[in-house]
Design an enzyme around this catalytic site. Structure first.
Site, PDB file in Angstrom:
ATOM      1  N   VAL A 245       0.855  -0.932   0.006  1.00 29.51           N
ATOM      2  CA  VAL A 245      -0.072   0.000  -0.029  1.00 29.51           C
ATOM      3  C   VAL A 245       0.874   1.342   0.045  1.00 29.51           C
ATOM      4  O   VAL A 245       1.787   1.441   0.813  1.00 29.51           O
ATOM      5  CB  VAL A 245      -0.949  -0.025   1.039  1.00 29.51           C
ATOM      6  CG1 VAL A 245      -1.927   1.248   1.113  1.00 29.51           C
ATOM      7  CG2 VAL A 245      -1.798  -1.117   1.280  1.00 29.51           C
ATOM      8  N   SER A 246       0.857   1.960  -0.929  1.00 28.69           N
ATOM      9  CA  SER A 246       1.368   3.321  -0.966  1.00 28.69           C
ATOM     10  C   SER A 246       2.694   2.993  -0.881  1.00 28.69           C
ATOM     11  O   SER A 246       3.418   2.561  -2.019  1.00 28.69           O
ATOM     12  CB  SER A 246       0.903   4.317  -0.068  1.00 28.69           C
ATOM     13  OG  SER A 246       1.480   5.657  -0.172  1.00 28.69           O
TER      14      SER A 246
END
Length: 284
Positions: free
Chosen positions: A101-102
């Site tokens: 994530v990210s």
């Protein structure tokens, strides 16, 4: 009902890693989560709770975050991928599926590339290919460059609509709920995470990622504009793109809608994925 998390602290040559495992059933490949910058593992619990309770999930705090110790020196994504492989060895895992994530999406790309035999499938959420990315607005990036949002809950409540977009623009209670789960380990660990990404890019080897890959993007993401996710899906040979009607933290705000998409992708192919590990160096 899903099993509760089992917490353990792993010591790898002086670096302690706080880990959490939600036990699952053996017919599903365990899912390893790489979280976003500054984010302790508790922040992804709402997403995990939305996944199939039979799915075993592995989460951990990277060095300098949450309950993991802060190293004296900075690290790069390649070193952190190696540390992750050692952590999996310690916890007795072989092959896993991976979601990043990210900031954790960059680490997920590195792990899939460096350890293809350990990563069966790859899910990339709200992330990019590093320094070649099309950046968000300068004001948003400036807010992200500071660890203040993880140290002062009132600050993240104030800036969340601007940096996360989507549901955070419409529901002010989301920021307060998010801030309540934050566990900061201090500024230095955050800066080490920023350093890991300086000058890093995957653009020149994305075409060598052979794992089946699901790319998830928010259509209102101030941090990672949608074009970056389109680029990942275009460069990775066996990738599919799915666009979510939300902002940067859609895994949390739209967990009930996103979890079935991820589970369907993970369950589509039960046999081992076809991959091409790095060739052994030739002798002579």
């Amino acid at each position: 009902m899903p099993q509760p998390f089992v917490f353990r602290t792993v010591n790898l040559d002086g670096q302690t890693l706080r880990t959490a495992v939600r036990p699952g059933k053996p017919h599903l490949t365990p899912l390893l989560i790489f979280n976003g910058i500054g984010a302790n593992l508790e922040l992804i619990f709402p997403f995990v709770q939305a996944l199939d309770p039979d799915l075993e999930v592995i989460a951990f705090d990277v060095p300098g975050v949450g309950g993991s110790s802060t190293p004296n020196r900075p690290y790069r994504f390649s070193g952190l991928a190696k540390l992750t492989a050692r952590m999996l060895d310690y916890l007795d895992y072989g092959q896993v599926n991976v979601i990043g994530v990210s900031w954790g999406g960059a680490l997920a790309q590195q792990f899939a590339y460096d350890y293809p035999e350990r990563c069966k499938k790859l899910v990339l959420a709200a992330t990019a290919a590093g320094t070649v990315m099309v950046p968000g607005k300068p004001k948003v990036l400036w807010m992200m460059a500071s660890p203040r949002r993880y140290i002062q809950p009132s600050h993240v409540i104030r800036i969340a609509p601007m940096i996360y977009g989507g549901s955070f623009r419409r529901d002010p209670t989301l920021a307060a709920s998010h801030a309540a789960r934050v566990r900061s380990a201090g500024k230095l660990g955050y800066y080490w995470q920023l350093f890991a990404g300086f000058g890093w890019t995957s653009i020149h080897w994305l075409h060598k990622i052979n794992q089946p890959t699901l790319v998830l993007a928010g259509d209102d993401d101030p941090l990672i504009p949608l074009i970056n996710m389109r680029m990942l899906a275009w460069r990775i040979p066996n990738a599919q793109l799915h666009i979510i009607d939300d902002g940067h933290l859609f895994l949390i705000t739209r967990a009930e809608a996103v979890a079935p998409i991820i589970m369907k992708f993970l369950e589509e192919e039960r046999q081992r994925a076809v991959m091409h590990p790095h060739p052994a160096p030739s002798s002579g």
